[in-house]
Motif scaffolding. Structure first.
Motif, PDB file in Angstrom:
ATOM      1  N   HIS A 280       0.821  -1.218   0.000  1.00  0.00           N
ATOM      2  CA  HIS A 280       0.000   0.000   0.000  1.00  0.00           C
ATOM      3  C   HIS A 280       0.853   1.265   0.000  1.00  0.00           C
ATOM      4  CE1 HIS A 280      -3.832  -2.120   0.615  1.00  0.00           C
ATOM      5  NE2 HIS A 280      -3.083  -3.009   1.235  1.00  0.00           N
ATOM      6  N   TRP A 281       2.133   1.123  -0.256  1.00  0.00           N
ATOM      7  CA  TRP A 281       3.084   2.227  -0.139  1.00  0.00           C
ATOM      8  C   TRP A 281       2.639   3.467  -0.906  1.00  0.00           C
ATOM      9  CZ3 TRP A 281       6.510   3.196   3.347  1.00  0.00           C
ATOM     10  CH2 TRP A 281       7.507   4.150   3.130  1.00  0.00           C
ATOM     11  N   ASP A 282       2.147   3.278  -2.106  1.00  0.00           N
ATOM     12  CA  ASP A 282       1.827   4.440  -2.950  1.00  0.00           C
ATOM     13  C   ASP A 282       0.519   5.127  -2.558  1.00  0.00           C
ATOM     14  OD1 ASP A 282       4.128   4.049  -4.369  1.00  0.00           O
ATOM     15  OD2 ASP A 282       3.164   2.794  -5.896  1.00  0.00           O
ATOM     16  N   SER A 283      -0.300   4.457  -1.781  1.00  0.00           N
ATOM     17  CA  SER A 283      -1.641   5.005  -1.522  1.00  0.00           C
ATOM     18  C   SER A 283      -1.727   5.881  -0.282  1.00  0.00           C
ATOM     19  CB  SER A 283      -2.645   3.862  -1.372  1.00  0.00           C
ATOM     20  OG  SER A 283      -2.541   2.981  -2.473  1.00  0.00           O
ATOM     21  N   PHE A 284      -0.673   5.931   0.520  1.00  0.00           N
ATOM     22  CA  PHE A 284      -0.755   6.685   1.768  1.00  0.00           C
ATOM     23  C   PHE A 284       0.497   7.540   1.988  1.00  0.00           C
ATOM     24  CE2 PHE A 284      -3.399   2.939   2.190  1.00  0.00           C
ATOM     25  CZ  PHE A 284      -4.598   3.494   2.616  1.00  0.00           C
ATOM     26  N   ASP A 285       0.323   8.557   2.847  1.00  0.00           N
ATOM     27  CA  ASP A 285       1.445   9.441   3.187  1.00  0.00           C
ATOM     28  C   ASP A 285       2.062   9.058   4.526  1.00  0.00           C
ATOM     29  OD1 ASP A 285       0.651  11.133   0.984  1.00  0.00           O
ATOM     30  OD2 ASP A 285      -0.988  11.813   2.277  1.00  0.00           O
ATOM     31  N   TYR A 286       1.254   8.428   5.376  1.00  0.00           N
ATOM     32  CA  TYR A 286       1.653   8.176   6.765  1.00  0.00           C
ATOM     33  C   TYR A 286       1.225   6.762   7.128  1.00  0.00           C
ATOM     34  CZ  TYR A 286       1.368   8.738  11.915  1.00  0.00           C
ATOM     35  OH  TYR A 286       1.493   8.600  13.272  1.00  0.00           O
ATOM     36  N   PHE A 287       2.172   5.971   7.611  1.00  0.00           N
ATOM     37  CA  PHE A 287       1.883   4.603   8.035  1.00  0.00           C
ATOM     38  C   PHE A 287       2.156   4.461   9.530  1.00  0.00           C
ATOM     39  CE2 PHE A 287       2.842   4.343   3.563  1.00  0.00           C
ATOM     40  CZ  PHE A 287       1.905   3.447   3.068  1.00  0.00           C
ATOM     41  N   PHE A 288       1.183   3.897  10.229  1.00  0.00           N
ATOM     42  CA  PHE A 288       1.349   3.548  11.635  1.00  0.00           C
ATOM     43  C   PHE A 288       1.506   2.023  11.697  1.00  0.00           C
ATOM     44  CE2 PHE A 288      -1.783   2.149  15.131  1.00  0.00           C
ATOM     45  CZ  PHE A 288      -0.798   1.882  16.051  1.00  0.00           C
ATOM     46  N   LEU A 289       2.678   1.571  12.109  1.00  0.00           N
ATOM     47  CA  LEU A 289       2.932   0.134  12.182  1.00  0.00           C
ATOM     48  C   LEU A 289       3.096  -0.246  13.655  1.00  0.00           C
ATOM     49  CD1 LEU A 289       5.306  -1.909   9.916  1.00  0.00           C
ATOM     50  CD2 LEU A 289       5.241  -2.270  12.379  1.00  0.00           C
ATOM     51  N   HIS A 290       2.280  -1.157  14.122  1.00  0.00           N
ATOM     52  CA  HIS A 290       2.237  -1.499  15.542  1.00  0.00           C
ATOM     53  C   HIS A 290       2.898  -2.856  15.798  1.00  0.00           C
ATOM     54  CE1 HIS A 290       0.306  -2.966  19.305  1.00  0.00           C
ATOM     55  NE2 HIS A 290       0.584  -1.744  19.671  1.00  0.00           N
ATOM     56  N   HIS A 291       3.797  -2.877  16.787  1.00  0.00           N
ATOM     57  CA  HIS A 291       4.513  -4.114  17.144  1.00  0.00           C
ATOM     58  C   HIS A 291       4.234  -4.436  18.606  1.00  0.00           C
ATOM     59  CE1 HIS A 291       7.628  -7.171  16.928  1.00  0.00           C
ATOM     60  NE2 HIS A 291       8.304  -6.615  17.921  1.00  0.00           N
ATOM     61  N   LYS A 292       3.412  -5.441  18.847  1.00  0.00           N
ATOM     62  CA  LYS A 292       2.862  -5.686  20.179  1.00  0.00           C
ATOM     63  C   LYS A 292       3.748  -6.463  21.161  1.00  0.00           C
ATOM     64  CE  LYS A 292      -0.526  -6.138  23.273  1.00  0.00           C
ATOM     65  NZ  LYS A 292      -0.943  -4.990  24.102  1.00  0.00           N
ATOM     66  N   PRO A 293       4.549  -7.452  20.716  1.00  0.00           N
ATOM     67  CA  PRO A 293       5.103  -8.427  21.687  1.00  0.00           C
ATOM     68  C   PRO A 293       5.950  -7.829  22.812  1.00  0.00           C
ATOM     69  CG  PRO A 293       5.475  -9.152  19.413  1.00  0.00           C
ATOM     70  CD  PRO A 293       4.931  -7.769  19.336  1.00  0.00           C
ATOM     71  N   ALA A 294       6.565  -6.665  22.594  1.00  0.00           N
ATOM     72  CA  ALA A 294       7.385  -6.082  23.661  1.00  0.00           C
ATOM     73  C   ALA A 294       6.524  -5.776  24.885  1.00  0.00           C
ATOM     74  CB  ALA A 294       8.080  -4.822  23.153  1.00  0.00           C
ATOM     75  N   ASP A 295       5.330  -5.269  24.642  1.00  0.00           N
ATOM     76  CA  ASP A 295       4.417  -4.950  25.746  1.00  0.00           C
ATOM     77  C   ASP A 295       3.920  -6.222  26.426  1.00  0.00           C
ATOM     78  OD1 ASP A 295       2.644  -3.092  27.248  1.00  0.00           O
ATOM     79  OD2 ASP A 295       1.071  -4.206  26.197  1.00  0.00           O
ATOM     80  N   SER A 296       3.523  -7.192  25.633  1.00  0.00           N
ATOM     81  CA  SER A 296       2.993  -8.434  26.218  1.00  0.00           C
ATOM     82  C   SER A 296       4.037  -9.057  27.140  1.00  0.00           C
ATOM     83  CB  SER A 296       2.612  -9.421  25.111  1.00  0.00           C
ATOM     84  OG  SER A 296       1.837  -8.784  24.130  1.00  0.00           O
TER      85      SER A 296
END
Lengths: 399, 399
Positions: A280-296
């Motif tokens: 989806h790189w071309d369709s957006f200006d801003y990407f929020f990528l969430h990485h959970k395992p550190a919190d768990s």
């Protein structure tokens, strides 16, 4: 007096990536450093060496944020101004839409004794399969005139309830007494207009208990955090960016959706998340990528697990750089020190990389080094304007 | 709640000097440091070693300030609260006074095609001599009943227009369409009271085009940034200081004048500026000395030129110290990194020297060293109270 950023937004064709390592922050103990300090992170260190680092205070000094406020801050929304109830977050996480006029609440399946007193607020954390059956029974049988009621299962004992109908109000007290040995609380209206809602909730409670009377452990549903539709201004309105959320867990997709991000299809692994970004790189200006395992792992008090989770994200950095973002930020939403096995108020390291992000003398990513970085120590909400600026998306203020 | 400084102001016979190296801030790239880090500045380094350093954020995180807000912040005025339009700044720069009731606008001499569409918004950046002739023609011939109109030349295509008369309002839209291929915009009143002003502006535009119809390139005047008299509280009112502005460029003298500084006669060189300070030393408590070339070189993307401009100011430091100020501050109004050839949001180094300014462990003046300084990192508006305090001009707060 504070400046309305939206008045400065200018178009650009730049790409911004915000990677949130959930619960990233920690603190050094007597014997060793924080999880991030101890982790072997050659790629994050390279970002730190070429870019600028700092420390974020997600909400305020001494404030331990929940996931909602912590993420809102990273998206530049004042988390004190925009407070989200449990109901709104749960609904967003389950991708249920709360419409204007709806009232939503978070529910716990619970166990009452024969006198109607709470014995276990979580019904022994019953398995999902059992809870789904209970929720199905409630969904099919609870009926109140003029009110459409949705009961949806989240996980284990956790349930979402949405009331839809005319003249409802979230100004109703919880039925969850937050303790055992007492009966569920009677719902009270905080304002006159909520009288009818309090009656609806009381009737709901009565029917639920009748329907579940013969269940061994889940024989009641305790409601808390009544909340209504929240109309947050979108990221596009505020910053002029087309934004996308990439997250494995529903709640984080939900928070993204609440600020108007396009929620990309649910990934299962970090590898999937990277593939989604690429696709989806071309369709957006801003990407929020969430990485959970550190919190768990932090929540479980698992120091080594949290280290490994951070190292897993580190290994993904080259793939992120290959996409050629103009601004790449890696940070956390809050601290989850494994010493505490809980969220905490400690500051969160941040690294910003990109041609306009500047470079400081810091060459490693971690709490002790980030203290000397060019981004300084600042409230979490200040990250977003700096990211926009480094992406050439904010015009000059004043002549 | 913020404290009204003026309630703490106490008299003193101390001297404060604020040197503004315009566009001082920058950032390190992959190969080398910022301009200031690379410059050879033995005298500024000596100030840093003997005094306290820090970093200033002129307006706010990620905000790239124009010269107006950037200087207001250094003078301790909240630049979001006190916003100056183009008209006010231009008028101040030309030393025209905008009185209560006046409406001022910034004008561009422009070229329209035979259909009345804008071909060039700057009339080929026509030479001053040609522009002066055009402005003279307009000044002598434009006439609207009941309105006194001043047309003054700034430089090249840039013109200031002041309308003076009863019932005028700045709530009028620009006639400058900010693009080419379309005719000038029709002025619209934003509020009912501005109806007459919109008519005056439309009639002005009609007469200008008629008068300039046979001019080859400057055949229209596009107006933007309508603004009215701004009554900023003076430095004397706020801080009890008699203040003087020493600047070669009109705009900076103008900003000084807007905050009630005495504008000293126009110097031509840094040497002249120093001589003015010396000459007027006894008459003022606070001197604002403006050094422009660092910004001009930064705007041109000229790294080495900016380095040289900083080194030229460095050479002036001993002369400043000879005047024996109680507080000497050297800083910038904003960053102009030569990598960007533009103003930017990056923080600006500051050094404060004087018997009460304190001393930290930092021995060099530059972004990377200032991060460790005793002044810390702070909003630009916080500099002024600290300067006043270091000059013994603020009394104790509370018993």
């Amino acid at each position: 007096m504070s400046l309305d950023l939206s008045t400065l937004v200018q178009p650009a064709s730049t790409k911004i990536v915000l990677v949130v390592i959930d619960g990233l922050g920690g603190f050094a103990g007597p014997e060793r450093g924080s999880e991030l300090e101890e982790a072997v992170t050659p790629n994050l260190d390279r970002l730190a060496a070429a870019g600028s680092v700092g420390l974020l205070d997600p909400v305020g000094p001494g404030i331990t944020p929940g996931s909602g406020p912590a993420h809102l801050a990273l998206f530049g929304y004042d988390p004190v101004e925009y407070q989200l109830g449990r109901g709104a977050l749960s609904a967003a996480g389950l991708e249920y839409e709360i419409k204007p006029g709806d009232v939503a609440a978070r529910g716990n399946l619970a166990t009452l004794d024969s006198e109607g007193r709470v014995v276990d607020r979580r019904a022994g954390r019953l398995p999902d399969a059992e809870a789904v059956e209970v929720v199905k029974k409630l969904s099919e049988n609870v009926a109140i005139d003029g009110v459409e009621i949705t009961v949806a299962h989240e996980s284990q004992h956790r349930v979402l309830v949405i009331f839809r109908g005319p003249d409802l109000s979230p100004a109703v007290s919880d039925t969850d007494p937050q303790t055992t040995g007492v009966p569920p609380s009677h719902p009270m209206a905080h304002v006159r207009f909520a009288d009818r809602t309090a009656e609806v909730v009381a009737e709901f409670d009565r029917q639920v208990r009748e329907l579940l009377a013969d269940h061994p452990r889940a024989n009641a549903l305790l409601l808390r955090g009544f909340d209504s539709h929240r109309d947050l201004p979108s990221m596009h309105e505020r910053y002029g960016v087309r934004s996308a959320a990439v997250a494995i867990y529903p709640m984080y997709r939900g928070i993204g959706q609440l600020v108007g991000m396009q929620v990309l299809p649910t990934p299962s692994t970090l590898e999937d998340e990277l593939a989604l970004l690429r696709e989806h790189w071309d369709s957006f200006d801003y990407f929020f990528l969430h990485h959970k395992p550190a919190d768990s792992c932090g929540e479980d008090g698992n120091f080594d697990g949290k280290v490994a989770a951070i190292e897993a994200l580190d290994a993904a950095v080259p793939a992120l750089l290959e996409m050629d973002p103009d601004v790449l930020v890696v940070t956390g939403d809050h601290a989850t020190p494994s010493q505490m096995a809980a969220h905490s108020w400690h500051p969160v390291p941040v690294v910003m990389w990109g041609p306009l992000a500047g470079r400081d003398q810091v060459e490693r990513f971690g709490e002790r080094w980030c203290r000397d970085g060019a981004l300084g120590r600042r409230p979490g909400t200040e990250l977003m304007p700096i990211m926009l600026a480094a992406a050439g998306r904010l015009a000059k203020f004043g002549a």
